[in-house]
Design a protein around this motif. Structure first.
Motif, PDB file in Angstrom:
ATOM      1  N   THR A  14       0.781  -1.082   0.050  1.00  0.00           N
ATOM      2  CA  THR A  14       0.027  -0.094  -0.126  1.00  0.00           C
ATOM      3  C   THR A  14       0.835   1.379   0.127  1.00  0.00           C
ATOM      4  O   THR A  14       1.773   1.490   0.648  1.00  0.00           O
ATOM      5  N   ALA A  15       0.664   2.399  -0.874  1.00  0.00           N
ATOM      6  CA  ALA A  15       1.257   3.490  -1.168  1.00  0.00           C
ATOM      7  C   ALA A  15       0.530   4.756  -0.690  1.00  0.00           C
ATOM      8  O   ALA A  15      -0.692   4.750  -1.008  1.00  0.00           O
ATOM      9  N   THR A  16       1.163   5.621   0.290  1.00  0.00           N
ATOM     10  CA  THR A  16       0.381   6.589   0.468  1.00  0.00           C
ATOM     11  C   THR A  16       1.249   8.127  -0.306  1.00  0.00           C
ATOM     12  O   THR A  16       2.453   7.756  -0.494  1.00  0.00           O
ATOM     13  N   ASN A  17       0.504   8.727  -0.981  1.00  0.00           N
ATOM     14  CA  ASN A  17       0.958   9.909  -1.586  1.00  0.00           C
ATOM     15  C   ASN A  17       1.787   9.636  -2.643  1.00  0.00           C
ATOM     16  O   ASN A  17       2.955  10.223  -3.122  1.00  0.00           O
ATOM     17  N   GLY A  18       1.434   8.591  -3.459  1.00  0.00           N
ATOM     18  CA  GLY A  18       2.111   8.071  -4.519  1.00  0.00           C
ATOM     19  C   GLY A  18       1.313   6.744  -4.881  1.00  0.00           C
ATOM     20  O   GLY A  18       0.409   5.927  -4.501  1.00  0.00           O
ATOM     21  N   THR A  19       2.136   5.984  -6.041  1.00  0.00           N
ATOM     22  CA  THR A  19       1.597   4.943  -6.604  1.00  0.00           C
ATOM     23  C   THR A  19       2.721   3.813  -6.608  1.00  0.00           C
ATOM     24  O   THR A  19       3.826   4.318  -6.714  1.00  0.00           O
ATOM     25  N   ILE A  20       2.180   2.575  -6.811  1.00  0.00           N
ATOM     26  CA  ILE A  20       3.539   1.536  -7.282  1.00  0.00           C
ATOM     27  C   ILE A  20       3.306   0.764  -8.210  1.00  0.00           C
ATOM     28  O   ILE A  20       1.906   0.705  -8.711  1.00  0.00           O
ATOM     29  N   SER A  21       4.311   0.268  -8.863  1.00  0.00           N
ATOM     30  CA  SER A  21       4.366  -0.647 -10.117  1.00  0.00           C
ATOM     31  C   SER A  21       5.240  -1.767 -10.033  1.00  0.00           C
ATOM     32  O   SER A  21       6.335  -1.749  -9.347  1.00  0.00           O
ATOM     33  N   MET A  22       4.910  -2.743 -10.730  1.00  0.00           N
ATOM     34  CA  MET A  22       5.777  -3.825 -10.483  1.00  0.00           C
ATOM     35  C   MET A  22       5.528  -4.795 -11.977  1.00  0.00           C
ATOM     36  O   MET A  22       4.352  -4.931 -12.331  1.00  0.00           O
ATOM     37  N   THR A  23       6.535  -5.650 -11.963  1.00  0.00           N
ATOM     38  CA  THR A  23       6.195  -6.937 -13.036  1.00  0.00           C
ATOM     39  C   THR A  23       6.148  -7.943 -12.328  1.00  0.00           C
ATOM     40  O   THR A  23       6.618  -8.506 -11.621  1.00  0.00           O
ATOM     41  N   ALA A  24       4.590  -8.521 -12.634  1.00  0.00           N
ATOM     42  CA  ALA A  24       4.356  -9.440 -11.808  1.00  0.00           C
ATOM     43  C   ALA A  24       4.974 -10.973 -11.906  1.00  0.00           C
ATOM     44  O   ALA A  24       5.188 -11.684 -11.068  1.00  0.00           O
ATOM     45  N   GLY A  25       5.526 -11.217 -13.209  1.00  0.00           N
ATOM     46  CA  GLY A  25       6.386 -12.403 -13.216  1.00  0.00           C
ATOM     47  C   GLY A  25       5.422 -13.726 -12.963  1.00  0.00           C
ATOM     48  O   GLY A  25       4.394 -13.706 -13.706  1.00  0.00           O
ATOM     49  N   GLY A  26       5.851 -14.340 -12.115  1.00  0.00           N
ATOM     50  CA  GLY A  26       5.309 -15.831 -11.895  1.00  0.00           C
ATOM     51  C   GLY A  26       4.281 -15.585 -10.692  1.00  0.00           C
ATOM     52  O   GLY A  26       3.848 -16.562 -10.302  1.00  0.00           O
ATOM     53  N   THR A  61       0.476  -1.451 -12.139  1.00  0.00           N
ATOM     54  CA  THR A  61       0.779  -0.381 -12.864  1.00  0.00           C
ATOM     55  C   THR A  61       0.212   0.885 -12.256  1.00  0.00           C
ATOM     56  O   THR A  61      -1.133   0.778 -12.237  1.00  0.00           O
ATOM     57  N   ASP A  62       0.905   1.648 -11.544  1.00  0.00           N
ATOM     58  CA  ASP A  62       0.371   2.934 -10.799  1.00  0.00           C
ATOM     59  C   ASP A  62      -0.742   2.492 -10.018  1.00  0.00           C
ATOM     60  O   ASP A  62      -1.586   3.271 -10.083  1.00  0.00           O
ATOM     61  N   ASP A  63      -0.505   1.680  -9.076  1.00  0.00           N
ATOM     62  CA  ASP A  63      -1.666   1.186  -8.124  1.00  0.00           C
ATOM     63  C   ASP A  63      -1.335   1.863  -6.756  1.00  0.00           C
ATOM     64  O   ASP A  63      -0.066   2.010  -6.466  1.00  0.00           O
ATOM     65  N   ALA A  64      -2.314   2.132  -5.989  1.00  0.00           N
ATOM     66  CA  ALA A  64      -2.272   2.467  -4.587  1.00  0.00           C
ATOM     67  C   ALA A  64      -2.012   1.121  -3.586  1.00  0.00           C
ATOM     68  O   ALA A  64      -1.094   1.241  -2.660  1.00  0.00           O
ATOM     69  N   ILE A  65      -2.640   0.245  -4.282  1.00  0.00           N
ATOM     70  CA  ILE A  65      -2.719  -1.048  -3.425  1.00  0.00           C
ATOM     71  C   ILE A  65      -2.179  -2.235  -4.474  1.00  0.00           C
ATOM     72  O   ILE A  65      -2.883  -2.407  -5.687  1.00  0.00           O
ATOM     73  N   ILE A  66      -1.275  -2.926  -4.415  1.00  0.00           N
ATOM     74  CA  ILE A  66      -1.056  -4.241  -5.186  1.00  0.00           C
ATOM     75  C   ILE A  66      -1.145  -5.344  -3.945  1.00  0.00           C
ATOM     76  O   ILE A  66      -0.351  -5.172  -2.981  1.00  0.00           O
ATOM     77  N   ALA A  67      -1.860  -6.416  -4.432  1.00  0.00           N
ATOM     78  CA  ALA A  67      -1.768  -7.584  -3.601  1.00  0.00           C
ATOM     79  C   ALA A  67      -1.490  -8.735  -4.533  1.00  0.00           C
ATOM     80  O   ALA A  67      -2.107  -8.920  -5.744  1.00  0.00           O
ATOM     81  N   PHE A  68      -0.445  -9.676  -4.341  1.00  0.00           N
ATOM     82  CA  PHE A  68      -0.109 -10.542  -4.926  1.00  0.00           C
ATOM     83  C   PHE A  68       0.410 -11.883  -4.241  1.00  0.00           C
ATOM     84  O   PHE A  68       0.711 -11.574  -2.901  1.00  0.00           O
ATOM     85  N   ASN A  69       0.644 -13.111  -4.479  1.00  0.00           N
ATOM     86  CA  ASN A  69       0.997 -14.340  -4.116  1.00  0.00           C
ATOM     87  C   ASN A  69       1.625 -15.215  -5.197  1.00  0.00           C
ATOM     88  O   ASN A  69       1.732 -14.939  -6.428  1.00  0.00           O
TER      89      ASN A  69
END
Length: 189
Positions: free
Chosen positions: A1-13, A22-30
């Motif tokens: 979870t990001a405040t005052n910005g966004t987070i991005s990542m390559t999900a891969g596997g 891409t440019d999310d406030a919250i990313i949940a993954f497993n």
């Protein structure tokens, strides 16, 4: 979870369950430990435009075997410098038949790294022939040559942001990415 910005990542596997990476406030993954670590290696944070202060990134983990962790990282964000104006200097009037034009470029704060490659002449084949200062809050840009002597058109000086103009905190013009400025005053030649 990001405040005052966004987070991005390559999900891969991994499997993304919240956000799209891409440019999310919250990313949940497993995923597997290797895939999760690979995805985290690509994680980037982008502050909200014009934000200055402390942003946070909260990471909550669960290994599926009652092992959990909750960490918050504080990210200091320095405000990015901006172009506040590009105005006619010499001549001061819009209508002119001058073969040399000088614009005054003003920045929101002191910057460095200003050179001729940071500018583009719009409406003419003329080029930037002089930059009065490589550092400071203002610089005068001389435009000459090309077709100015015979031109019948509107000419404008634009900023081409290539992240070489920076402030004292090494933050690029307009922050990360490009912040081209095309709203300056024009000459009618």
């Amino acid at each position: 979870t990001a405040t005052n910005g966004t987070i991005s990542m390559t999900a891969g596997g991994t499997t993304v369950t919240t956000g799209d990476g891409t440019d999310d406030a919250i990313i949940a993954f497993n995923g597997t430990l290797i895939n999760v670590n690979t995805a985290l290696d690509t994680l980037t944070f982008k502050p909200t435009a014009d934000f200055s202060g402390d942003a946070t990134l909260r990471m909550q983990t669960d290994d599926g075997n009652s092992g959990t962790d909750d960490d918050t990282l504080t990210i200091p964000v320095a405000n990015a410098p901006e172009v506040t104006s590009i105005n006619r200097l010499t001549p001061s009037a819009s209508d002119t038949n001058a073969d040399t034009l000088i614009y005054r470029v003003t920045f929101s704060e002191s910057v460095s790294g200003i050179d001729s490659t940071d500018f583009s002449v719009n409406g003419s084949t003329a080029t930037v022939s002089n930059v009065s200062a490589a550092t400071g809050t203002t610089t005068d840009i001389t435009v000459s040559g090309g077709d100015l002597a015979s031109l019948d058109a509107t000419v404008r000086l634009d900023i081409l942001d290539d992240n070489t103009i920076i402030n004292a905190a090494s933050v690029g013009l307009g922050g990360s990415g490009t912040d081209n400025f095309t709203g300056g005053q024009t000459y009618a030649i």
